[in-house]
Design a protein around this motif. Structure first.
Motif, PDB file in Angstrom:
ATOM      1  N   GLU A   1      37.120 -43.846 -68.894  1.00 59.01           N
ATOM      2  CA  GLU A   1      35.851 -44.235 -68.293  1.00 59.01           C
ATOM      3  C   GLU A   1      36.029 -44.049 -66.796  1.00 59.01           C
ATOM      4  OE1 GLU A   1      34.604 -48.379 -68.478  1.00 59.01           O
ATOM      5  OE2 GLU A   1      36.684 -49.003 -68.629  1.00 59.01           O
ATOM      6  N   TYR A   2      34.919 -44.031 -66.071  1.00 59.22           N
ATOM      7  CA  TYR A   2      34.961 -43.672 -64.658  1.00 59.22           C
ATOM      8  C   TYR A   2      34.176 -44.684 -63.835  1.00 59.22           C
ATOM      9  CZ  TYR A   2      36.385 -39.340 -66.831  1.00 59.22           C
ATOM     10  OH  TYR A   2      37.042 -38.414 -67.603  1.00 59.22           O
ATOM     11  N   TRP A   3      34.804 -45.121 -62.740  1.00 55.09           N
ATOM     12  CA  TRP A   3      34.119 -45.930 -61.748  1.00 55.09           C
ATOM     13  C   TRP A   3      33.714 -44.988 -60.622  1.00 55.09           C
ATOM     14  CZ3 TRP A   3      35.601 -47.128 -56.578  1.00 55.09           C
ATOM     15  CH2 TRP A   3      34.762 -48.070 -55.950  1.00 55.09           C
ATOM     16  N   VAL A   4      32.436 -45.048 -60.248  1.00 56.50           N
ATOM     17  CA  VAL A   4      31.908 -44.112 -59.256  1.00 56.50           C
ATOM     18  C   VAL A   4      32.054 -44.703 -57.856  1.00 56.50           C
ATOM     19  CG1 VAL A   4      29.900 -42.768 -58.526  1.00 56.50           C
ATOM     20  CG2 VAL A   4      30.256 -43.252 -60.972  1.00 56.50           C
ATOM     21  N   PHE A   5      32.833 -44.032 -57.045  1.00 56.76           N
ATOM     22  CA  PHE A   5      32.966 -44.389 -55.637  1.00 56.76           C
ATOM     23  C   PHE A   5      31.869 -43.710 -54.824  1.00 56.76           C
ATOM     24  CE2 PHE A   5      34.763 -43.118 -51.444  1.00 56.76           C
ATOM     25  CZ  PHE A   5      34.739 -44.370 -50.852  1.00 56.76           C
ATOM     26  N   LYS A   6      31.612 -42.436 -55.136  1.00 54.05           N
ATOM     27  CA  LYS A   6      30.630 -41.656 -54.381  1.00 54.05           C
ATOM     28  C   LYS A   6      29.986 -40.657 -55.334  1.00 54.05           C
ATOM     29  CE  LYS A   6      30.342 -38.301 -50.647  1.00 54.05           C
ATOM     30  NZ  LYS A   6      31.108 -37.356 -49.871  1.00 54.05           N
ATOM     31  N   GLY A   7      28.654 -40.518 -55.218  1.00 58.45           N
ATOM     32  CA  GLY A   7      27.958 -39.507 -55.997  1.00 58.45           C
ATOM     33  C   GLY A   7      27.112 -40.091 -57.117  1.00 58.45           C
ATOM     34  N   CYS A   8      26.606 -39.195 -57.939  1.00 61.27           N
ATOM     35  CA  CYS A   8      25.728 -39.579 -59.041  1.00 61.27           C
ATOM     36  C   CYS A   8      26.034 -38.705 -60.256  1.00 61.27           C
ATOM     37  CB  CYS A   8      24.258 -39.413 -58.627  1.00 61.27           C
ATOM     38  SG  CYS A   8      23.071 -39.858 -59.911  1.00 61.27           S
ATOM     39  N   LEU A   9      26.175 -39.361 -61.394  1.00 58.27           N
ATOM     40  CA  LEU A   9      26.387 -38.664 -62.665  1.00 58.27           C
ATOM     41  C   LEU A   9      25.268 -39.049 -63.625  1.00 58.27           C
ATOM     42  CD1 LEU A   9      29.588 -39.928 -61.862  1.00 58.27           C
ATOM     43  CD2 LEU A   9      29.947 -37.929 -63.266  1.00 58.27           C
ATOM     44  N   LYS A  10      25.081 -38.209 -64.636  1.00 62.88           N
ATOM     45  CA  LYS A  10      24.116 -38.544 -65.687  1.00 62.88           C
ATOM     46  C   LYS A  10      24.818 -38.450 -67.032  1.00 62.88           C
ATOM     47  CE  LYS A  10      22.388 -33.897 -66.533  1.00 62.88           C
ATOM     48  NZ  LYS A  10      21.273 -33.009 -66.690  1.00 62.88           N
TER      49      LYS A  10
END
Length: 190
Positions: free
Chosen positions: A48-57
């Motif tokens: 799983e991923y924690w988002v530091f910067k940016g946007c995912l869908k």
């Protein structure tokens, strides 16, 4: 990134320096270029991923080839195909970067290990899951009970930062409407 991640965790579970450094050592920084796919339908999902910067869908492709966006993940949010991640099933979702992103990747095995070793980490993830489940339920109820205009208004209220960052075609897909319908609704709301 490290300090922001610590702040993210400590909103729920304060950690001493030694514990945080140990926990953080299990997270792997990754840079993801815009339009890159980090999970494809059918993949086995171990992170799983924690988002530091940016946007995912996170999206699902219907049999007719139409994409349905399930959710977004921006700064301080977590994303994965959780059915695949938790249950070791093949992914049903695809996760794609809508912008250049920086994330922390976290494996399921490491999550299990840290949750066993540190009750405060287990508590942190339980609270995150509770919040995500509640948000998912609100979205589902909204989709079932509101018309397109109401659904759009809720989206604008809850996620104003996404209105500026995402193309209208992406927002329309998330809302389950056409780009033209979104334009009509947004113009009528001005």
């Amino acid at each position: 990134m490290k300090e922001q991640f610590r702040q993210h965790i400590e909103k729920i579970s304060p950690l001493n320096d030694e514990t945080f450094d140990y926990v953080y050592s299990f997270f792997k920084p990754k840079k993801i270029r815009k339009n890159s796919i980090i999970i494809s339908s059918g993949d086995l999902v171990s992170h799983e991923y924690w988002v530091f910067k940016g946007c995912l869908k996170a999206s699902y492709i219907l049999e007719d080839g139409k994409e349905k966006i399930i959710r977004f993940a921006v700064e301080d949010w977590w994303v994965s195909d959780y059915d695949a991640y938790f249950k070791n099933n093949p992914a049903t979702l695809s996760i794609e970067a809508l912008e250049d992103c920086e994330v922390l990747a976290f494996s399921f095995q490491d999550r299990e290990k840290l949750c066993k070793e540190f009750p405060e980490i287990g508590y942190f993830f339980r609270k995150k899951i509770e919040g995500a489940y509640s948000a998912f339920q609100r979205r589902l109820v909204s989709m079932l009970s509101n018309d397109a205009k109401e659904h759009y208004e809720i989206f604008v209220q809850q996620y104003p930062m996404l209105m500026e960052r995402l193309p209208k075609s992406i927002i329309a897909s998330y809302l389950g409407i056409t780009r033209e319908t979104l334009s009509r609704i947004s113009n009528a709301s001005l």
